[in-house]
Design a protein around this motif. Structure first.
Motif, PDB file in Angstrom:
ATOM      1  N   PHE A  74       8.311   6.986  19.175  1.00 46.30           N
ATOM      2  CA  PHE A  74       7.616   5.836  19.763  1.00 46.30           C
ATOM      3  C   PHE A  74       7.203   6.090  21.212  1.00 46.30           C
ATOM      4  O   PHE A  74       6.253   5.494  21.710  1.00 46.30           O
ATOM      5  CB  PHE A  74       8.473   4.566  19.677  1.00 46.30           C
ATOM      6  CG  PHE A  74       9.631   4.515  20.635  1.00 46.30           C
ATOM      7  CD1 PHE A  74       9.453   4.049  21.933  1.00 46.30           C
ATOM      8  CD2 PHE A  74      10.902   4.914  20.249  1.00 46.30           C
ATOM      9  CE1 PHE A  74      10.522   3.988  22.828  1.00 46.30           C
ATOM     10  CE2 PHE A  74      11.964   4.864  21.127  1.00 46.30           C
ATOM     11  CZ  PHE A  74      11.778   4.406  22.418  1.00 46.30           C
ATOM     12  N   TRP A  99       1.136   2.191  26.151  1.00 44.22           N
ATOM     13  CA  TRP A  99       2.526   2.019  25.736  1.00 44.22           C
ATOM     14  C   TRP A  99       3.196   3.325  25.294  1.00 44.22           C
ATOM     15  O   TRP A  99       4.286   3.291  24.727  1.00 44.22           O
ATOM     16  CB  TRP A  99       2.697   0.966  24.622  1.00 44.22           C
ATOM     17  CG  TRP A  99       2.205  -0.397  24.972  1.00 44.22           C
ATOM     18  CD1 TRP A  99       1.290  -1.128  24.297  1.00 44.22           C
ATOM     19  CD2 TRP A  99       2.616  -1.217  26.087  1.00 44.22           C
ATOM     20  NE1 TRP A  99       1.091  -2.348  24.904  1.00 44.22           N
ATOM     21  CE2 TRP A  99       1.889  -2.417  26.006  1.00 44.22           C
ATOM     22  CE3 TRP A  99       3.509  -1.026  27.141  1.00 44.22           C
ATOM     23  CZ2 TRP A  99       2.040  -3.432  26.935  1.00 44.22           C
ATOM     24  CZ3 TRP A  99       3.643  -2.042  28.071  1.00 44.22           C
ATOM     25  CH2 TRP A  99       2.932  -3.228  27.957  1.00 44.22           C
ATOM     26  N   THR A 130       2.125  -7.715  22.849  1.00 43.29           N
ATOM     27  CA  THR A 130       3.123  -7.677  23.929  1.00 43.29           C
ATOM     28  C   THR A 130       4.379  -8.456  23.569  1.00 43.29           C
ATOM     29  O   THR A 130       5.440  -8.240  24.154  1.00 43.29           O
ATOM     30  CB  THR A 130       2.531  -8.208  25.247  1.00 43.29           C
ATOM     31  OG1 THR A 130       2.055  -9.556  25.042  1.00 43.29           O
ATOM     32  CG2 THR A 130       1.377  -7.334  25.709  1.00 43.29           C
ATOM     33  N   ARG A 132       5.898  -8.225  20.723  1.00 45.93           N
ATOM     34  CA  ARG A 132       6.697  -7.430  19.790  1.00 45.93           C
ATOM     35  C   ARG A 132       7.299  -6.220  20.516  1.00 45.93           C
ATOM     36  O   ARG A 132       6.672  -5.651  21.398  1.00 45.93           O
ATOM     37  CB  ARG A 132       5.823  -6.955  18.620  1.00 45.93           C
ATOM     38  CG  ARG A 132       5.345  -8.092  17.737  1.00 45.93           C
ATOM     39  CD  ARG A 132       4.283  -7.625  16.762  1.00 45.93           C
ATOM     40  NE  ARG A 132       4.789  -6.656  15.803  1.00 45.93           N
ATOM     41  CZ  ARG A 132       5.369  -6.947  14.651  1.00 45.93           C
ATOM     42  NH1 ARG A 132       5.551  -8.227  14.327  1.00 45.93           N
ATOM     43  NH2 ARG A 132       5.777  -6.010  13.821  1.00 45.93           N
ATOM     44  N   GLY A 133       8.495  -5.849  20.123  1.00 45.39           N
ATOM     45  CA  GLY A 133       9.149  -4.712  20.774  1.00 45.39           C
ATOM     46  C   GLY A 133       9.271  -4.915  22.272  1.00 45.39           C
ATOM     47  O   GLY A 133       8.960  -4.025  23.067  1.00 45.39           O
ATOM     48  N   ARG A 134       9.727  -6.087  22.658  1.00 47.33           N
ATOM     49  CA  ARG A 134       9.702  -6.462  24.078  1.00 47.33           C
ATOM     50  C   ARG A 134      10.482  -5.492  24.955  1.00 47.33           C
ATOM     51  O   ARG A 134      10.057  -5.165  26.063  1.00 47.33           O
ATOM     52  CB  ARG A 134      10.247  -7.887  24.259  1.00 47.33           C
ATOM     53  CG  ARG A 134       9.315  -8.969  23.735  1.00 47.33           C
ATOM     54  CD  ARG A 134       9.925 -10.348  23.939  1.00 47.33           C
ATOM     55  NE  ARG A 134       9.088 -11.411  23.428  1.00 47.33           N
ATOM     56  CZ  ARG A 134       8.113 -11.994  24.100  1.00 47.33           C
ATOM     57  NH1 ARG A 134       7.862 -11.600  25.343  1.00 47.33           N
ATOM     58  NH2 ARG A 134       7.404 -12.967  23.566  1.00 47.33           N
ATOM     59  N   TRP A 135      11.645  -5.033  24.487  1.00 45.61           N
ATOM     60  CA  TRP A 135      12.460  -4.176  25.351  1.00 45.61           C
ATOM     61  C   TRP A 135      11.784  -2.826  25.555  1.00 45.61           C
ATOM     62  O   TRP A 135      11.835  -2.269  26.656  1.00 45.61           O
ATOM     63  CB  TRP A 135      13.863  -4.023  24.786  1.00 45.61           C
ATOM     64  CG  TRP A 135      13.969  -3.193  23.531  1.00 45.61           C
ATOM     65  CD1 TRP A 135      13.928  -3.645  22.242  1.00 45.61           C
ATOM     66  CD2 TRP A 135      14.148  -1.779  23.463  1.00 45.61           C
ATOM     67  NE1 TRP A 135      14.060  -2.597  21.369  1.00 45.61           N
ATOM     68  CE2 TRP A 135      14.212  -1.436  22.080  1.00 45.61           C
ATOM     69  CE3 TRP A 135      14.280  -0.769  24.416  1.00 45.61           C
ATOM     70  CZ2 TRP A 135      14.389  -0.133  21.646  1.00 45.61           C
ATOM     71  CZ3 TRP A 135      14.451   0.540  23.979  1.00 45.61           C
ATOM     72  CH2 TRP A 135      14.505   0.851  22.613  1.00 45.61           C
ATOM     73  N   LYS A 136      11.117  -2.313  24.517  1.00 47.53           N
ATOM     74  CA  LYS A 136      10.402  -1.047  24.673  1.00 47.53           C
ATOM     75  C   LYS A 136       9.256  -1.200  25.676  1.00 47.53           C
ATOM     76  O   LYS A 136       9.030  -0.325  26.515  1.00 47.53           O
ATOM     77  CB  LYS A 136       9.856  -0.573  23.326  1.00 47.53           C
ATOM     78  CG  LYS A 136      10.925  -0.178  22.321  1.00 47.53           C
ATOM     79  CD  LYS A 136      10.290   0.265  21.008  1.00 47.53           C
ATOM     80  CE  LYS A 136      11.340   0.615  19.968  1.00 47.53           C
ATOM     81  NZ  LYS A 136      10.746   0.996  18.678  1.00 47.53           N
ATOM     82  N   LYS A 137       8.548  -2.305  25.594  1.00 44.78           N
ATOM     83  CA  LYS A 137       7.420  -2.507  26.499  1.00 44.78           C
ATOM     84  C   LYS A 137       7.897  -2.789  27.919  1.00 44.78           C
ATOM     85  O   LYS A 137       7.232  -2.398  28.896  1.00 44.78           O
ATOM     86  CB  LYS A 137       6.518  -3.619  25.970  1.00 44.78           C
ATOM     87  CG  LYS A 137       5.784  -3.206  24.688  1.00 44.78           C
ATOM     88  CD  LYS A 137       4.858  -4.286  24.182  1.00 44.78           C
ATOM     89  CE  LYS A 137       4.051  -3.778  22.994  1.00 44.78           C
ATOM     90  NZ  LYS A 137       4.874  -3.445  21.821  1.00 44.78           N
ATOM     91  N   HIS A 204      -0.186  -3.161   7.761  1.00 45.98           N
ATOM     92  CA  HIS A 204       0.691  -3.507   8.889  1.00 45.98           C
ATOM     93  C   HIS A 204       0.791  -5.027   8.964  1.00 45.98           C
ATOM     94  O   HIS A 204      -0.172  -5.738   8.634  1.00 45.98           O
ATOM     95  CB  HIS A 204       0.082  -2.955  10.190  1.00 45.98           C
ATOM     96  CG  HIS A 204       0.964  -3.089  11.385  1.00 45.98           C
ATOM     97  ND1 HIS A 204       1.039  -4.264  12.108  1.00 45.98           N
ATOM     98  CD2 HIS A 204       1.807  -2.209  11.996  1.00 45.98           C
ATOM     99  CE1 HIS A 204       1.886  -4.095  13.114  1.00 45.98           C
ATOM    100  NE2 HIS A 204       2.368  -2.872  13.071  1.00 45.98           N
ATOM    101  N   LYS A 206       0.482  -7.108  11.312  1.00 49.13           N
ATOM    102  CA  LYS A 206      -0.524  -7.815  12.111  1.00 49.13           C
ATOM    103  C   LYS A 206      -1.834  -8.002  11.354  1.00 49.13           C
ATOM    104  O   LYS A 206      -2.640  -8.872  11.705  1.00 49.13           O
ATOM    105  CB  LYS A 206      -0.768  -7.091  13.434  1.00 49.13           C
ATOM    106  CG  LYS A 206      -1.689  -5.899  13.376  1.00 49.13           C
ATOM    107  CD  LYS A 206      -2.085  -5.459  14.776  1.00 49.13           C
ATOM    108  CE  LYS A 206      -3.142  -4.378  14.756  1.00 49.13           C
ATOM    109  NZ  LYS A 206      -3.653  -4.070  16.104  1.00 49.13           N
TER     110      LYS A 206
END
Length: 378
Positions: A74, A99, A130, A132-137, A204, A206
């Motif tokens: 990722f 990202w 933004t 989704r995957g908040r901690w990664k972003k 996917h 989305k």
């Protein structure tokens, strides 16, 4: 070849240089060709994420530089990417997609060279993304994205709505707005097609395909109507889709499709459908319009021009709303459908043709390169 970009070496930086990148890959391939057509030299820098051997022919011989990635997929960390970029002696670098580590590499290139750097998020600052995957972003923002945004000469947005997302996230108000160019249609629709509705793209969440399948099953459609879903995705997402389809013989999931087979599928459709929850500017819609095929789409496709020009049928996000749109579209008389098809072709030619978009990009690249040359010579 002489042209407005003659003498310029322009780098296109992206995590994906193959079909694995979906619409972003298509944009990069078209952008590289546009630069060459204007007399410039286009070099493509990407992570080696698979499938590149199958798609190398989309780029000029020797122009693709793949960088080995290590660590978590990722993140896409490529330890030699910055040195490869700096060693290419570029006049300008254009990042497609954010990202991931290429954002950090682009910012480092800009700091080390002092040359113009453009960032195209491709819809990746949309609130749905933004959220989704908040901690990664959050880690990406703190680790490298904000430095990338600060290092850029400007942002590029596909739509005015995306420009607003960019302003909200970055505080930058200097965004240029240029749409994606749709590819030339090798096959155009003719006559009144059978009642076939086509989806092409990633499998996917989305893309909102499970409500589309439920809507199709509930719609009051002609007995011979078919829904064809073409695309690729994570194993779990594909499994969820095929489970939702079940034994319904009016729905075909055909897997990935490319090239002439994809063009023929689009041209033979009565509609291309995209009930998406989040998009930048979807290539599938532009491909449909280029072929003279109307679309069924949500507001999140960010193409209000299609609704204004009567080239598209609006739909909502839940199964009931999508079913209502399918009912209306498939009940449309041939003469009304023909008007929509003509509107789709005209809209593509006037707003999204390669020539129209290339003119905007050539002007932008030339302006940034000239400004940098004047500054360097001062």
């Amino acid at each position: 070849m002489k042209g407005p970009l003659s003498g310029l070496r322009i780098g296109l930086l992206t995590p994906w240089a193959s079909r694995a990148g979906g619409g972003v890959f298509e944009v990069v391939a078209l952008q590289a060709g546009m630069i060459r057509a204007a007399g410039g030299e286009s070099l493509v820098f990407a992570l080696d994420r698979g499938h590149a051997d199958e798609d190398t022919a989309r780029f000029a011989r020797g122009s693709l530089r793949l960088c080995r990635q290590v660590g978590p997929s990722f993140l896409g960390y490529a330890p030699d990417m910055v040195d490869v970029l700096v060693g290419a002696d570029l006049d300008l670098l254009h990042l497609h997609g954010i990202w991931m580590y290429p954002s950090a590499a682009g910012a480092a290139w800009a700091r080390r060279t002092g040359r113009p750097y453009i960032v195209s998020p491709h819809g990746m600052l949309d609130p749905w993304i933004t959220g989704r995957g908040r901690w990664k972003k959050a880690l990406a923002r703190a680790g490298y994205e904000r430095r990338s945004w600060q290092a850029s000469a400007c942002f590029h947005a596909l739509t005015q709505r995306e420009a607003e997302d960019i302003r909200r996230e970055s505080g930058r108000a200097d965004t240029i707005v240029i749409p994606n160019a749709g590819p030339l249609a090798t096959i155009r629709s003719s006559g009144f097609p059978p009642p076939q509705v086509v989806y092409i793209g990633r499998i996917h969440p989305k893309k909102n395909l499970l409500p589309l399948v439920a809507a199709w099953k509930a719609a009051a459609r002609p007995a011979e109507a078919r829904l064809v879903i073409a695309g690729w995705g994570a194993e779990a997402d594909v499994a969820a889709l095929t489970a939702a389809i079940g034994d319904d013989l009016s729905i075909d999931y055909i897997g990935p499709i490319f090239g002439e087979a994809k063009d023929a599928l689009i041209a033979g459709a009565r509609y291309v459908v995209l009930p998406s929850l989040s998009e930048g500017l979807p290539m599938a819609i532009l491909e449909a319009w280029a072929a003279g095929v109307p679309t069924i789409m949500t507001d999140e496709c960010n193409l209000p021009e299609g609704l204004e020009a009567n080239a598209a049928v609006p739909c909502g996000f839940d199964a009931a709303a999508i079913a209502a749109a399918l009912d209306m579209a498939l009940a449309m008389p041939p003469q009304d459908w023909a008007i929509m098809a003509a509107n789709a072709r005209q809209l593509y030619e006037e707003r999204f043709s390669a020539a129209h978009v290339a003119s905007a990009w050539v002007g932008t690249y030339a302006r940034l390169a000239a400004a940098n040359a004047r500054f360097a010579g001062a």
